[in-house]
Scaffold this active site. Sequence first.
Site, mmCIF file in Angstrom:
data_model
loop_
_atom_site.group_PDB
_atom_site.id
_atom_site.type_symbol
_atom_site.label_atom_id
_atom_site.label_comp_id
_atom_site.label_asym_id
_atom_site.label_seq_id
_atom_site.Cartn_x
_atom_site.Cartn_y
_atom_site.Cartn_z
ATOM 1 N N LYS A 119 17.542 33.271 -13.460
ATOM 2 C CA LYS A 119 16.710 32.308 -12.782
ATOM 3 C C LYS A 119 16.616 30.880 -13.177
ATOM 4 C CE LYS A 119 11.846 32.888 -11.215
ATOM 5 N NZ LYS A 119 10.521 33.863 -11.694
ATOM 6 N N HIS A 121 14.266 28.639 -12.308
ATOM 7 C CA HIS A 121 12.649 27.960 -11.934
ATOM 8 C C HIS A 121 11.617 29.002 -12.545
ATOM 9 C CE1 HIS A 121 13.373 30.914 -8.679
ATOM 10 N NE2 HIS A 121 12.115 31.004 -8.646
#
Length: 244
Positions: A119, A121
Site C-alpha cells: 500500500k 498511501h
Amino acid sequence: MASSSNELLPAWKSELISLCLGSGILTFGSFTLKSKRVSPYFVNCGLFSRARLIRAISQAYALTLDAHAKTTPEWSFDVLFGPAYKGIPLAATTAEKLAGVDEQKWGDMGYSFNRKEVKDHGEGGLMVGESMKGKKVVIIDDVITAGTAIREAIDIIKAQGGELVGIVVAIDRQEKMPSASEKEGKGDDGLPRGSAIGEVKRETGVPVLAVLTLTDLIQAMQQMGRGEEVKQMEEYYAKYKPTD
C-alpha cells in the site's frame, strides 16, 4: 501411520469432522488433485465461510496450539501470522479463541497478515496488524501442499524481523509429495518420498501442527460405521504413504 483404530478421538475432533461432513467441507467420491492423483476424499477449507463454521475451525486451531504449548513448556509464541488471503481470517479468529481458552496466557496474543500488494498511501506498507519484529511467530494456514506458500510466508517473517517458531494447518493428508512425472499426469514412480509437512519440518526445524490428519478422518469414519470410506482412505494411504 494412517489406519483405523478403536481409540476414541477427542470430542472436539469428532464434532469438527461431523460438522465438516454436514457442511460439505469433507466429501467422499473421486477427486483429481493438483498432483493428478485421484483421491477418495476432499477437504475444502474455503467453505469455512459461515459464522458457526469459522467459529468451529478457529476453536480447533486454538485447542491445537494450546495443547502443544502445554506438552512443550519451552515452546511459546507472540504473534499469529496469517498469509494472504486464506490465512487472514484464520489468524484473527484463532487469536480471539486462544484468549478464550486461557485469558491469562493468550489474552495479549497478536496477529498479523500481509497485503498482496504494498500500500502506497495511508499507513502504507506490506503488513497489517501486530509487528513481528523481535517476536516469536507461528504461521497459520489451511494446508501445506508443495510448501511454496509457506516458504514465502517464512521469507516475510524474516524480512519483518520475526522468528518462526511453528506452523499450524487445518489438515495433514499424510501422503508423500508428488513426483514430477505425477504432475505431468504420467503416474507415480513408486520411489520413496517424504510428505510436504515432513519436508517443511526438516527445512525449518520448527513444529508443524495439524488440526486434523488422515488418521483422524479414518478413525471418525470407522466410529460412524462408514466402512467403505475407511477402506478407500486406507487404500489411498497405502499407495501414497510418505517415508517420513
